[in-house]
Design a protein around this motif. Structure first.
Motif, short mmCIF file in Angstrom:
data_model
loop_
_atom_site.label_atom_id
_atom_site.label_comp_id
_atom_site.label_asym_id
_atom_site.label_seq_id
_atom_site.Cartn_x
_atom_site.Cartn_y
_atom_site.Cartn_z
N LEU A 293 6.48 9.90 0.16
CA LEU A 293 7.09 9.15 -0.63
C LEU A 293 6.89 7.66 -0.59
O LEU A 293 6.82 7.13 0.27
N ILE A 294 6.33 7.13 -1.80
CA ILE A 294 6.24 5.69 -1.89
C ILE A 294 7.49 5.26 -2.76
O ILE A 294 7.49 5.49 -4.11
N VAL A 295 8.25 4.57 -2.31
CA VAL A 295 9.53 4.02 -3.07
C VAL A 295 9.11 2.87 -3.88
O VAL A 295 8.61 1.84 -3.02
N ARG A 296 9.50 2.89 -5.01
CA ARG A 296 9.17 1.45 -5.88
C ARG A 296 10.47 1.29 -6.54
O ARG A 296 11.40 2.09 -6.47
N ASN A 297 10.35 0.40 -7.53
CA ASN A 297 11.72 0.25 -8.42
C ASN A 297 12.13 1.17 -9.13
O ASN A 297 13.45 0.98 -9.59
N SER B 129 8.04 -0.27 -11.66
CA SER B 129 7.09 0.42 -10.92
C SER B 129 7.42 1.68 -10.41
O SER B 129 8.80 1.57 -10.29
N LEU B 130 6.77 2.59 -10.37
CA LEU B 130 7.00 4.00 -10.34
C LEU B 130 7.07 4.70 -8.90
O LEU B 130 6.01 4.59 -8.40
N THR B 131 8.23 5.10 -8.27
CA THR B 131 8.19 5.68 -7.19
C THR B 131 7.51 6.96 -7.44
O THR B 131 7.53 7.61 -8.51
N THR B 132 6.77 7.34 -6.45
CA THR B 132 5.95 8.69 -6.59
C THR B 132 5.70 9.43 -5.22
O THR B 132 5.97 8.70 -4.29
N VAL B 133 5.21 10.41 -5.30
CA VAL B 133 5.08 11.39 -4.06
C VAL B 133 3.47 11.01 -3.95
O VAL B 133 2.94 11.86 -5.14
N TYR B 134 3.06 10.68 -3.04
CA TYR B 134 1.68 10.62 -3.08
C TYR B 134 1.18 12.13 -2.68
O TYR B 134 1.37 12.52 -1.60
N GLN B 135 -0.03 12.65 -2.88
CA GLN B 135 -0.89 13.57 -2.57
C GLN B 135 -2.19 13.34 -2.50
O GLN B 135 -2.79 12.51 -3.17
N ILE C 51 13.81 7.44 -11.66
CA ILE C 51 12.38 8.51 -12.04
C ILE C 51 11.53 8.39 -10.92
O ILE C 51 11.27 7.34 -10.36
N VAL C 52 11.09 9.58 -10.65
CA VAL C 52 10.05 9.81 -9.53
C VAL C 52 8.95 10.52 -10.30
O VAL C 52 9.15 11.76 -10.74
N GLY C 53 7.76 10.32 -9.70
CA GLY C 53 6.63 10.89 -10.24
C GLY C 53 5.76 11.60 -8.99
O GLY C 53 6.17 11.62 -8.02
N PHE C 54 4.73 12.25 -9.54
CA PHE C 54 3.91 13.03 -8.50
C PHE C 54 2.48 12.96 -8.68
O PHE C 54 1.85 12.81 -9.59
N ASN C 55 1.86 11.86 -7.52
CA ASN C 55 0.42 12.00 -7.45
C ASN C 55 -0.37 10.29 -7.17
O ASN C 55 -1.00 10.30 -6.49
N ASP C 56 0.72 9.47 -7.64
CA ASP C 56 0.47 8.16 -7.18
C ASP C 56 -0.77 7.61 -8.06
O ASP C 56 -1.91 7.13 -7.26
N PHE C 57 -1.04 7.79 -9.36
CA PHE C 57 -2.12 7.06 -9.84
C PHE C 57 -2.20 5.69 -9.78
O PHE C 57 -1.12 4.84 -9.62
#
Length: 117
Positions: A108-112, A65-71, A50-56
């Motif tokens: 991209l912030i790669v997490r678990n 922990s959620l992998t995310t695309v930082y904006q 699972i990958v999210g978007f925004n890096d809250f």
């Protein structure tokens, strides 16, 4: 939102073949999907990444922990405010508004939730 992530995860679970990954348009939708998949005993990321978007702020605190695309939200807000104030000034001066395009860097912030150990 969170509820949309739950609903979409349930639709995914009803598929004959599960996808390798889910990319959610927001962190809250990703979180809703993550929690729903975990409730249904899906191993994240082993079965579905699972990958999210925004890096809250809490993306790193949930498990996994959620992998995310930082904006750059703060920078986006500053630039949007500058453009708006400039356009208001141009309107007051009866001058034409010239459309602008600003491109900000994401990463991209790669997490678990997407990294298979």
């Amino acid at each position: 939102n969170y509820e949309d992530g739950e609903a979409q995860a349930l639709q995914i679970l009803a598929l004959d073949t599960l996808p390798d990954a889910i990319f959610a348009g927001s962190e809250m939708a990703a979180l809703g999907a993550l929690v729903t998949l975990k409730k249904h005993k899906i191993k994240i990321p082993q079965q579905i990444a699972i990958v999210g978007f925004n890096d809250f702020k809490m993306a790193h605190a949930i498990e996994p922990s959620l992998t995310t695309v930082y904006q750059p939200g703060e920078e986006m807000g500053k630039i949007a405010t500058e453009i708006l104030l400039n356009e208001i000034q141009l309107i007051q001066e009866n001058k034409p508004i010239i459309p602008q395009e600003k491109i900000l860097k994401t990463h991209l912030i790669v997490r678990n939730s997407s990294y298979k150990r």
